[in-house]
Scaffold this active site. Sequence first.
Site, PDB file in Angstrom:
ATOM      1  N   GLU A 187       6.273   5.462  61.219  1.00 12.96           N
ATOM      2  CA  GLU A 187       5.926   6.668  60.474  1.00 12.96           C
ATOM      3  C   GLU A 187       7.147   7.562  60.259  1.00 12.96           C
ATOM      4  O   GLU A 187       7.230   8.694  60.737  1.00 12.96           O
ATOM      5  CB  GLU A 187       4.798   7.403  61.187  1.00 12.96           C
ATOM      6  CG  GLU A 187       3.527   6.557  61.246  1.00 12.96           C
ATOM      7  CD  GLU A 187       2.354   7.275  61.891  1.00 12.96           C
ATOM      8  OE1 GLU A 187       2.295   8.513  61.805  1.00 12.96           O
ATOM      9  OE2 GLU A 187       1.504   6.596  62.488  1.00 12.96           O
ATOM     10  N   HIS A 431     -12.548   4.972  66.826  1.00 17.42           N
ATOM     11  CA  HIS A 431     -12.159   4.591  68.174  1.00 17.42           C
ATOM     12  C   HIS A 431     -10.680   4.898  68.363  1.00 17.42           C
ATOM     13  O   HIS A 431      -9.818   4.053  68.078  1.00 17.42           O
ATOM     14  CB  HIS A 431     -12.391   3.101  68.425  1.00 17.42           C
ATOM     15  CG  HIS A 431     -13.826   2.714  68.527  1.00 17.42           C
ATOM     16  ND1 HIS A 431     -14.243   1.395  68.444  1.00 17.42           N
ATOM     17  CD2 HIS A 431     -14.947   3.451  68.712  1.00 17.42           C
ATOM     18  CE1 HIS A 431     -15.561   1.351  68.569  1.00 17.42           C
ATOM     19  NE2 HIS A 431     -16.007   2.590  68.732  1.00 17.42           N
ATOM     20  N   GLU A 525      -1.373  12.359  56.307  1.00 17.71           N
ATOM     21  CA  GLU A 525      -1.426  13.332  57.396  1.00 17.71           C
ATOM     22  C   GLU A 525      -0.084  14.006  57.632  1.00 17.71           C
ATOM     23  O   GLU A 525      -0.018  15.170  58.056  1.00 17.71           O
ATOM     24  CB  GLU A 525      -1.915  12.663  58.683  1.00 17.71           C
ATOM     25  CG  GLU A 525      -0.984  11.611  59.250  1.00 17.71           C
ATOM     26  CD  GLU A 525      -1.558  10.908  60.471  1.00 17.71           C
ATOM     27  OE1 GLU A 525      -2.691  11.214  60.846  1.00 17.71           O
ATOM     28  OE2 GLU A 525      -0.858  10.046  61.036  1.00 17.71           O
TER      29      GLU A 525
END
Length: 722
Positions: A187, A431, A525
Amino acid sequence: MKKCTIAVFLFLTAHSVLYSQSLKSPDGKFEMNFELKQGIPYYHLKYNGDTVVEDSKMGLRLFRNDSAVKMSSEMIQSQDSSFDLNNGFTKTDEKRNSKNEIWQPVLGEKKNYINHYNELAVQLTQASSDRHIIIKFRLFDDGLAFRYEFPQQKNLNYFTIREEDSEIDFPSDMKAWWIVGDYDSQEYPYQETKISEIPGRWDQAWDKHSSQTLIKNAVQTSLMLKKEGKNPLYINVAEAAVLDYPASNLDVDAVNFKFKTHLTPDKQGAKGYIQTSSVSPWRTIIVSPKAEIVMDSKMLFNLNEPTRYTDTSYIHPTKYMGVWWEMIIGKSQWAYGTPKSNVRIGETDFSKLTPNGKHGANNTKVKEYIDFASENGFQGLLIEGWNVGWEDWSNHSKEFVFDFITPYPDFDIKMLNDYAHSKGIKLMMHHETSASATNYERWADKAFQLMNTYGYDAVKTGYVGDIIPRGEHHYSQWTINHYYRIVEKAHEYKIMINSHESVRPGGESRTYPNWVSAEAARGTEHEAFLGNNPDHQTILPFTRWIGGSMDYTPGIFQTKLNYYFPGDKRFVKTTLAKQLALYVVMYMPVQMAADLPENYRRHMDAFQFIKDVAADWDDTKILAAEPGDYIITARKAKNTDHWFLGGITDENKREYAVNFSFLDSGKRYEATIYEDGKDADYINNPKSYHIYKKQITNRSKIKFKMARSGGFAVTIKPLTEH
């Protein structure tokens, strides 16, 4: 004397030919040559007679496995070059093969993928150790792939890899689009430099993540390169079929324009524990004079095996919304209560915690999201923070962090599932493992059984933090195997996986089609963290997407976060129209509309495109592309005559004239066009857009103007003839 010299030359030439093999691509444009030089394997690649890859070494270094007692610290120091599989070889056999097949992905960018290659398998024997390996090459019309194969044999049964020495030696300095090497995260923002400039930029090319183990002066694959000049060439370096083997990075030799495989180790320094018979992943080099062909390549998928699943009927494209973005920006929280530390699953009574008043996954809010998703034709709704344990979930090296079955007091799982199903919505499970992979494996059956009970058929998994078992990495062999154990377990329960913070895909969805998507790159994000550059989305389809879908989570209409928090300087660095275009440019079979319902309600005319756009395709055409600059893509929706068109640009304004010759001749279509407004700008006026309709045919051309970090999206439907 001259005759003797000629004779020696002819002898050496003939001797060299004995140890040199050539392979051509089906169209004849590529030629790969393999040879042994003093027992060391090398390969060489040409395109149209010009060298693309110079002589590059191959092989592996191994630890010597023996039964001698040793200290625990000695393994990483244990080196014995006589045990390596990179020298002392003679060629003892070769086999050739070819294949030309068409296969259908369960979910894909096209209905049919073409798998056409010529193959050379060279058996090499190391006389000193009485061991042999096979190096297998496949040459496609868009490039080369090779891997190592280890047949079971008396002197090669179990072994441990110290490093793989596959090299790619380029003849010139090229432009590169790269991210820093890391064992735990992909990322990072992309850098655009020459190969020679990578070391100088490397220290400024990364930011902090919850888990990272950086590799100095290394880069990650997929690596995109461009040879500039009169005869440009685009090259992509990646890996495919990473199974029971660690994922790799590339060490950079910036002086010689050379890259070498750098595998992810465990805490002992071992980079793979192998039992023969076995194979390595494929090393791939996609090459074309056209960027569009590289971006459209399906080589990595073709290098994976067909699925053995007998039932794939449960695997389907999904358009979903989520209680997610408001937590990412800080408007809501995953955790239910206070205190924010020292909770214990199975011991803490969460109903007695003091509610923090900002828990996002509460009954009232979730029902509001269900209503909006249902009203607008979505199939799924993701809810993060529904289960207990979020009060101290991250960065504590805590193994038992979630149980994946116990909801918070304000999340009535049965009531919400019944309500969702009554509205035609399936909830999507979340999850988050907090990187405790061992804990997730212990709970997987119960977690998936709960999903079956309540009708969930898809789960978003997460691996934020350092991997447990401690000492493993996100891309080491053990963790790679963990991901596939979870995927196979999910298949037993007819569940689709959308993983985050996992390994990047290398075409493995052909074999494991229920692993429908992954994050494994810097997604939306990060727009709420340190931001994504305007060129970011124009690079990802050439790199991260080369081996499979990414869950990029686009669709943000309210790009300026000072709307929620006065004075906040964070913003999504695109126009609203570019957010729409991403649904076409980026292939996402699980496709999220990530913004809050309230923001869509203010722009229902633009939201219509997100409602209409497909998530699974019969055909894809890359009309124009340049990494780091722009992409224009057209896609035909599965089992329909509807086309969708998307175009995006970087920080520069651009114009592009679309030729609609890809449409059927003799038909008229209605195009609904969503484009940047005349005064649109990703900084100053991101929500300026213009929507209009136009009748077109396959002879039509339309010029689109894109604002800075802007774009356009088009819905194309055939008109009914009367």
